[in-house]
Design a protein around this motif. Structure first.
Motif, mmCIF file in Angstrom:
data_model
loop_
_atom_site.group_PDB
_atom_site.id
_atom_site.type_symbol
_atom_site.label_atom_id
_atom_site.label_comp_id
_atom_site.label_asym_id
_atom_site.label_seq_id
_atom_site.Cartn_x
_atom_site.Cartn_y
_atom_site.Cartn_z
ATOM 1 N N LEU A 193 1.092 -0.993 0.132
ATOM 2 C CA LEU A 193 0.116 -0.349 -0.362
ATOM 3 C C LEU A 193 0.651 1.280 0.101
ATOM 4 O O LEU A 193 0.537 2.445 -1.016
ATOM 5 N N GLY A 194 1.873 1.455 1.060
ATOM 6 C CA GLY A 194 3.018 2.375 1.144
ATOM 7 C C GLY A 194 3.439 2.439 -1.370
ATOM 8 O O GLY A 194 3.808 3.455 -1.025
ATOM 9 N N HIS A 195 4.103 1.980 -1.370
ATOM 10 C CA HIS A 195 4.422 1.588 -2.944
ATOM 11 C C HIS A 195 2.994 2.355 -3.368
ATOM 12 O O HIS A 195 3.745 3.141 -4.076
ATOM 13 N N GLY A 217 0.681 4.010 -2.428
ATOM 14 C CA GLY A 217 -0.060 5.059 -2.702
ATOM 15 C C GLY A 217 1.081 6.129 -2.717
ATOM 16 O O GLY A 217 0.923 6.978 -3.150
ATOM 17 N N ALA A 218 2.638 6.026 -2.860
ATOM 18 C CA ALA A 218 3.644 6.927 -3.568
ATOM 19 C C ALA A 218 3.632 7.094 -4.511
ATOM 20 O O ALA A 218 3.745 8.323 -4.961
ATOM 21 N N SER A 219 3.640 5.761 -5.579
ATOM 22 C CA SER A 219 2.870 6.720 -7.164
ATOM 23 C C SER A 219 2.494 7.361 -8.065
ATOM 24 O O SER A 219 2.323 7.845 -8.454
ATOM 25 N N ILE A 220 0.953 7.606 -6.601
ATOM 26 C CA ILE A 220 0.219 8.294 -7.148
ATOM 27 C C ILE A 220 0.661 9.877 -7.010
ATOM 28 O O ILE A 220 -0.151 10.076 -7.682
ATOM 29 N N PHE A 221 1.111 9.700 -5.692
ATOM 30 C CA PHE A 221 2.304 11.178 -5.723
ATOM 31 C C PHE A 221 3.346 11.322 -6.171
ATOM 32 O O PHE A 221 4.439 12.148 -5.942
ATOM 33 N N GLY A 222 3.655 10.863 -7.220
ATOM 34 C CA GLY A 222 5.205 10.735 -8.203
ATOM 35 C C GLY A 222 6.142 9.624 -7.725
ATOM 36 O O GLY A 222 7.397 10.354 -7.846
ATOM 37 N N VAL A 223 6.319 9.577 -6.803
ATOM 38 C CA VAL A 223 7.586 9.108 -5.848
ATOM 39 C C VAL A 223 7.408 7.811 -6.685
ATOM 40 O O VAL A 223 7.210 6.892 -6.010
ATOM 41 N N ASP A 224 8.674 7.469 -7.237
ATOM 42 C CA ASP A 224 9.075 6.352 -7.900
ATOM 43 C C ASP A 224 10.283 5.148 -7.099
ATOM 44 O O ASP A 224 10.871 5.947 -6.098
ATOM 45 N N THR A 225 9.141 4.304 -6.165
ATOM 46 C CA THR A 225 9.901 3.527 -5.578
ATOM 47 C C THR A 225 9.832 1.639 -5.753
ATOM 48 O O THR A 225 8.819 1.288 -7.255
ATOM 49 N N TYR A 226 10.343 1.064 -5.758
ATOM 50 C CA TYR A 226 10.386 -0.039 -5.480
ATOM 51 C C TYR A 226 11.164 -1.177 -4.182
ATOM 52 O O TYR A 226 11.539 -1.148 -3.081
ATOM 53 N N LEU A 227 10.337 -2.373 -4.482
ATOM 54 C CA LEU A 227 9.936 -3.278 -3.093
ATOM 55 C C LEU A 227 10.905 -4.328 -2.807
ATOM 56 O O LEU A 227 11.313 -4.862 -4.409
ATOM 57 N N ILE A 263 1.790 4.802 6.149
ATOM 58 C CA ILE A 263 3.413 5.210 5.537
ATOM 59 C C ILE A 263 3.099 5.332 4.287
ATOM 60 O O ILE A 263 4.792 6.495 3.802
ATOM 61 N N THR A 264 2.937 6.193 2.712
ATOM 62 C CA THR A 264 2.612 6.379 2.302
ATOM 63 C C THR A 264 3.087 8.157 2.215
ATOM 64 O O THR A 264 4.134 8.273 1.641
ATOM 65 N N SER A 265 2.586 8.697 3.749
ATOM 66 C CA SER A 265 3.002 10.004 3.571
ATOM 67 C C SER A 265 4.380 9.676 4.309
ATOM 68 O O SER A 265 4.854 10.739 4.266
ATOM 69 N N SER A 300 3.161 10.314 13.386
ATOM 70 C CA SER A 300 1.934 10.445 11.641
ATOM 71 C C SER A 300 0.620 8.738 12.257
ATOM 72 O O SER A 300 -0.209 9.603 11.352
ATOM 73 N N GLY A 301 0.968 8.178 12.557
ATOM 74 C CA GLY A 301 -0.053 7.446 13.449
ATOM 75 C C GLY A 301 -1.189 8.748 13.880
ATOM 76 O O GLY A 301 -2.405 8.931 13.837
ATOM 77 N N LEU A 302 -0.755 9.496 14.783
ATOM 78 C CA LEU A 302 -1.852 9.933 15.915
ATOM 79 C C LEU A 302 -2.022 11.067 14.433
ATOM 80 O O LEU A 302 -3.242 11.713 14.608
ATOM 81 N N LEU A 303 -1.504 11.569 13.671
ATOM 82 C CA LEU A 303 -2.097 13.223 13.124
ATOM 83 C C LEU A 303 -2.992 12.147 12.070
ATOM 84 O O LEU A 303 -3.821 13.018 10.824
#
Length: 315
Positions: free
Chosen positions: A169-171, A173-183, A250-252, A273-276
């Motif tokens: 989900l973090g991977h 979600g990050a792609s939605i905001f244009g962040v390139d990641t791999y697992l 995690i995305t945030s 971030s968990g609280l926010l």
């Protein structure tokens, strides 16, 4: 002239009953507080073990919230409980049979959670015996709610599965905001190497948040003015809401590391971030599910007042 016969309320707390309550309280205190039979060195009683088990290792840090919630639920239903007809009912003693068996089993196998699990049955059986079935029915959910603060090892076995889901989900979600990641397993890495890999460890899997949200959703469903099957849906909705909320968290963190400060994202933002993010999103999700099931927006002042009136009438 004969004196009038006292009503049920005046006959309820007789001297023998007060004596029985005192003896029962003493026996419970001795069993749960005075015998250090558990713990790593056999130096803890069952209540001490329970309190010490509310930690990160068991994913039950929310355990300390259970007792205040039980007190609130009983307080919320205090008027209905006081109006319920009271009479002694021997059928309440039936619940003492499994409770005693659980206590014996706990000392035999050295499992304090089994002893603690017998406590709600003892209290519920006592309420049934002393005050009757209607009082027991009204007290049943708040008392059995206590089971949600007892750590169960089987829940921890789902941590690995939740870690994988949270990583994906973090991977995504990050792609939605244009962040390139791999697992890599449960690690999220930056394709451009802009920040160090984030390891979605057991603590970030969402198990703690899931258990806490299940507890809150159970209390919410109990206090709601919904049909039984809708209460079950509201309670079970905590599972997908917890998973989604943790994925957003995690995305945030990943987005903060990409466009902001990686050190701040991995430390300060990770801790807060968990609280926010998680709990506001999850609680809003519960409110949305409740509104969908009830067919009205519960956060509207007029509808909220109407809902409170319905809740009071339903009890």
């Amino acid at each position: 002239m004969d004196s009038p016969v006292p009503d049920g309320k005046e006959r309820f707390l007789t001297a023998p009953m007060i004596a029985a309550l005192a003896v029962s309280t003493l026996l419970l205190a001795l069993n749960y507080l005075a015998f250090p039979e558990f713990g790593s060195f056999g130096n803890e009683n069952s209540i001490q073990w329970l309190i010490s088990s509310w930690n990160k290792q068991t994913d039950y840090e929310h355990g300390w919230l259970v007792v205040p919630i039980i007190i609130f639920m009983l307080y919320h239903a205090r008027k209905i409980i006081a109006q319920a007809p009271r009479r002694m009912d021997w059928r309440g003693l039936i619940l003492f049979i499994p409770a005693i068996m659980l206590l014996m089993l706990s000392f035999r196998v050295g499992q304090p959670r089994v002893a603690v699990g017998a406590l709600p049955l003892i209290l519920l059986g006592g309420a049934w015996y002393l005050a009757g079935p209607q009082t027991a029915r009204l007290c049943a959910f708040p008392l059995l709610f206590f089971w949600l603060c007892i750590p169960l090892p089987s829940f921890q076995q789902a941590t690995v599965g939740l870690q994988i889901i949270a990583t994906e989900l973090g991977h995504w979600g990050a792609s939605i905001f244009g962040v390139d990641t791999y697992l890599q397993g449960t690690n999220i890495r930056s394709t451009g190497g802009h920040w160090d890999a984030f390891n979605i460890a057991g603590g970030c899997s969402g198990m703690r948040s899931l258990m806490a949200l299940l507890m809150l959703s159970a209390a919410w469903a109990y206090l709601s003015d919904l049909k039984f099957w809708k209460k079950c849906v509201l309670f079970l909705s905590a599972i997908p809401l917890a998973v989604i909320g943790n994925g957003v968290r995690i995305t945030s963190i990943v987005v903060m590391a990409e466009y902001g400060n990686p050190e701040f994202a991995s430390k300060t933002w990770h801790d807060w971030s968990g609280l926010l993010f998680f709990f506001p999103i999850s609680l809003f999700g519960l409110a949305a599910v409740h509104s969908l099931l009830a067919g009205e927006l519960i956060w509207k002042p007029s509808q909220r007042k109407k809902l409170v009136v319905k809740m009071n009438k339903s009890h």
